[in-house]
Design an enzyme around this catalytic site. Structure first.
Site, mmCIF file in Angstrom:
data_model
loop_
_atom_site.group_PDB
_atom_site.id
_atom_site.type_symbol
_atom_site.label_atom_id
_atom_site.label_comp_id
_atom_site.label_asym_id
_atom_site.label_seq_id
_atom_site.Cartn_x
_atom_site.Cartn_y
_atom_site.Cartn_z
ATOM 1 N N HIS A 231 -22.027 22.699 -4.075
ATOM 2 C CA HIS A 231 -21.968 21.597 -3.751
ATOM 3 C C HIS A 231 -22.350 20.615 -5.288
ATOM 4 C CE1 HIS A 231 -22.780 23.332 -0.131
ATOM 5 N NE2 HIS A 231 -23.127 24.237 -0.426
ATOM 6 N N ARG B 167 -28.682 11.315 9.260
ATOM 7 C CA ARG B 167 -29.766 11.792 8.752
ATOM 8 C C ARG B 167 -30.767 11.364 9.516
ATOM 9 N NH1 ARG B 167 -29.745 14.643 2.484
ATOM 10 N NH2 ARG B 167 -27.189 15.247 3.083
ATOM 11 N N HIS C 262 -17.126 20.143 -2.783
ATOM 12 C CA HIS C 262 -17.875 21.038 -3.130
ATOM 13 C C HIS C 262 -16.121 21.968 -3.307
ATOM 14 C CE1 HIS C 262 -19.353 19.366 0.764
ATOM 15 N NE2 HIS C 262 -20.557 20.484 0.345
ATOM 16 N N ASP D 93 -19.614 12.976 -2.204
ATOM 17 C CA ASP D 93 -19.082 14.482 -1.335
ATOM 18 C C ASP D 93 -17.994 15.376 -2.690
ATOM 19 O OD1 ASP D 93 -21.007 16.408 -1.076
ATOM 20 O OD2 ASP D 93 -20.248 15.780 1.484
ATOM 21 N N CYS E 122 -20.836 19.785 3.838
ATOM 22 C CA CYS E 122 -20.193 21.724 3.937
ATOM 23 C C CYS E 122 -19.760 22.400 4.896
ATOM 24 C CB CYS E 122 -21.214 22.144 3.623
ATOM 25 S SG CYS E 122 -23.555 21.323 3.747
ATOM 26 N N LYS F 52 -31.313 24.132 -6.434
ATOM 27 C CA LYS F 52 -29.905 23.125 -7.041
ATOM 28 C C LYS F 52 -30.758 22.525 -8.099
ATOM 29 C CE LYS F 52 -32.449 19.956 -4.016
ATOM 30 N NZ LYS F 52 -32.456 18.551 -3.363
ATOM 31 N N GLN G 222 -21.410 10.026 0.613
ATOM 32 C CA GLN G 222 -21.658 10.635 -1.104
ATOM 33 C C GLN G 222 -20.671 10.224 -1.663
ATOM 34 O OE1 GLN G 222 -23.913 14.362 0.660
ATOM 35 N NE2 GLN G 222 -25.558 13.179 -0.761
#
Length: 464
Positions: A324, A174, A196, A194, A145, A278, A192
């Protein structure tokens, strides 16, 4: 000198040794498996993965998955599948850096609220750095992000560009606790699907609804019809104003009520991200353990912290809202759910071993090679003058030309998970047909090579 074994006994011993070798791969040594496999799910996944040569783990990189050739085939199919679905919602793919200076993470709030879960990166030779970098600490990105905020901020934006939807498949890191690492479901390096979405306040509801619809559509393609919807609310440590959090939580609850239904989702108190509430989706594996997969997060904070702006239809500068979303969640974890769900029996479109051709004897090998070339839609192994086709169908087809019996090779193909076994003999060559059977059914169909190819195309087109 030892006495010679009878030829029939010698052949039997060799066959059994070879069968043992091809039926399963060696179990990784304890010292090379850094990730805990204490749960039944992880053990089951690792057993299937080892037998089918999908992935491996090694202590030289704890919590990081080595995808082997057959596992990489599945991984790439999942990525291709999701990219096609994201095209329906006009996502634009970007590729962003893996590490950023600490000041970016300070702006985003990660350094204050998330740095214990991040890996720091420092140079071993500061003489190579410019003066402005001498005392710089970098962080490997745990999420995309902040980088996407930089992309949004680089150009002057108009309301006509919104919603702006960015996707990213970069690897993420992570710092998970060593004792928490588990197979594919809890790792330190992962990917991911991912995305946005930068949008106006008026566009939030429609964008949330599209994300929820996409989750249901995608999960139905894999046969997941039971999963849990959760609304994860404000945690103890958060950024922003409570009134903004209340508004965001209200927006998510409304979206869930309309798309999922009142009473069909649960509150997960205090488990939101530090920058926003979320919606989480959890799947339950065959052993009753829940795993979070998809997530959709509504964020008022990062656009403010990065001072993002767009010009509204009245000419004023406004701050966008950021959504997200990840439909698979972690691709690694979703793959673990699929291994568990299919128990290693992959549907044709996703399978890393789609078909194997078994020539009855060596005189049929040349014809088998021609059939493979057509079905796999690739140039012959020794043909370097022409490029493989870029856009047409391409299937994973092998040839088993060993001198073992047809029955032995067929049984071995089934144990390896091939979806179809194709026999080529004198009769098939004469008639211009292929004798084909599925992994689950012994019934033989006699089809032309073109009919088999159309069958494969139909299965791939319908995700079966």
């Amino acid at each position: 000198m030892p006495s010679k074994l009878p030829p029939t006994l010698c052949s039997t011993i060799i066959r059994r040794l070879y069968a043992s070798k091809v039926a399963s791969q060696p179990t990784p040594k304890a010292s090379s498996t850094s990730t805990s496999t204490s749960t039944s799910t992880s053990t089951s996944n690792l057993e299937i993965a080892t037998k089918q040569q999908l992935y491996m783990l090694d202590a030289h990189s704890p919590g990081s998955v080595f995808f082997l050739p057959y596992g990489t085939r599945i991984f790439n199919k999942l990525v291709k599948f999701m990219k096609l679905q994201q095209d329906k919602q006009n996502f634009t793919e970007v590729i962003t850096p893996l590490m950023y200076k600490k000041d970016l993470w300070e702006t985003s709030g990660h350094w204050e609220n998330y740095k214990e879960d991040m890996f720091k990166v420092e140079s071993n030779d500061v003489s190579k750095l410019g003066e402005d970098e001498q005392n710089t600490v970098y962080g490997l990105k745990p999420m995309n992000c902040p980088g996407h905020c930089l992309v949004f901020d680089r150009f002057t934006r108009s309301h006509n560009e919104l919603p702006l939807r960015l996707s990213d498949w970069s690897s993420l890191h992570r710092n998970e606790a060593s004792g928490a690492l588990t197979g594919l479901t809890r790792v330190r390096r992962f990917h991911q699907d991912d995305g946005h979405i930068f949008c106006t306040a008026q566009q939030v509801k429609e964008e949330m609804t599209k994300c929820l619809k996409l989750i249901r559509l995608v999960y139905s393609a894999f046969g997941f019809d039971k999963y849990k919807w959760l609304l994860s609310t404000r945690p103890n440590h958060f950024i922003g104003e409570k009134k903004e959090w209340d508004q965001a939580e209200s927006e998510l609850a409304s979206a869930l009520n309309e798309s999922v239904g009142e009473g069909k989702w649960e509150i997960n108190e205090g488990d939101g991200a530090f920058y926003g509430p979320k919606i989480d989706v959890k799947l339950t594996d065959n052993f009753g353990k829940e795993h979070q997969v998809a997530t959709i997060q509504l964020d008022f904070q990062l656009p403010q912290r990065f001072k993002l702006e767009y010009q509204s239809d009245t000419g004023s500068l406004e701050t966008p809202i950021m959504i997200h979303r990840a439909i698979f969640g972690s691709v690694e974890r979703f793959l673990a759910m699929l291994i568990d769900h299919y128990n290693g029996k992959w549907p044709f479109w996703l399978s890393p071993r789609q078909a194997v051709i078994i020539p009855v004897n060596s005189s049929h090998n040349e014809h088998a090679e021609k059939v493979k070339e057509i079905l796999s839609n690739s140039a012959a192994d020794d043909e370097y003058e022409n490029l493989n086709k870029f856009t047409d169908y391409k299937f994973f087809v092998d040839i088993d030309s060993r001198t073992e019996t047809v029955g032995f090779r067929t049984k071995d193909a089934i144990s390896k998970g091939y979806n179809f076994i194709i026999l080529v003999g004198e009769k098939e060559i004469k008639n211009g047909n292929l004798a084909i059977r599925s992994r689950e059914n012994r019934k033989i169909e006699n089809l032309t090579t073109e009919e088999v190819l159309e069958k494969f195309k139909s299965l791939e087109d319908t995700y079966k």
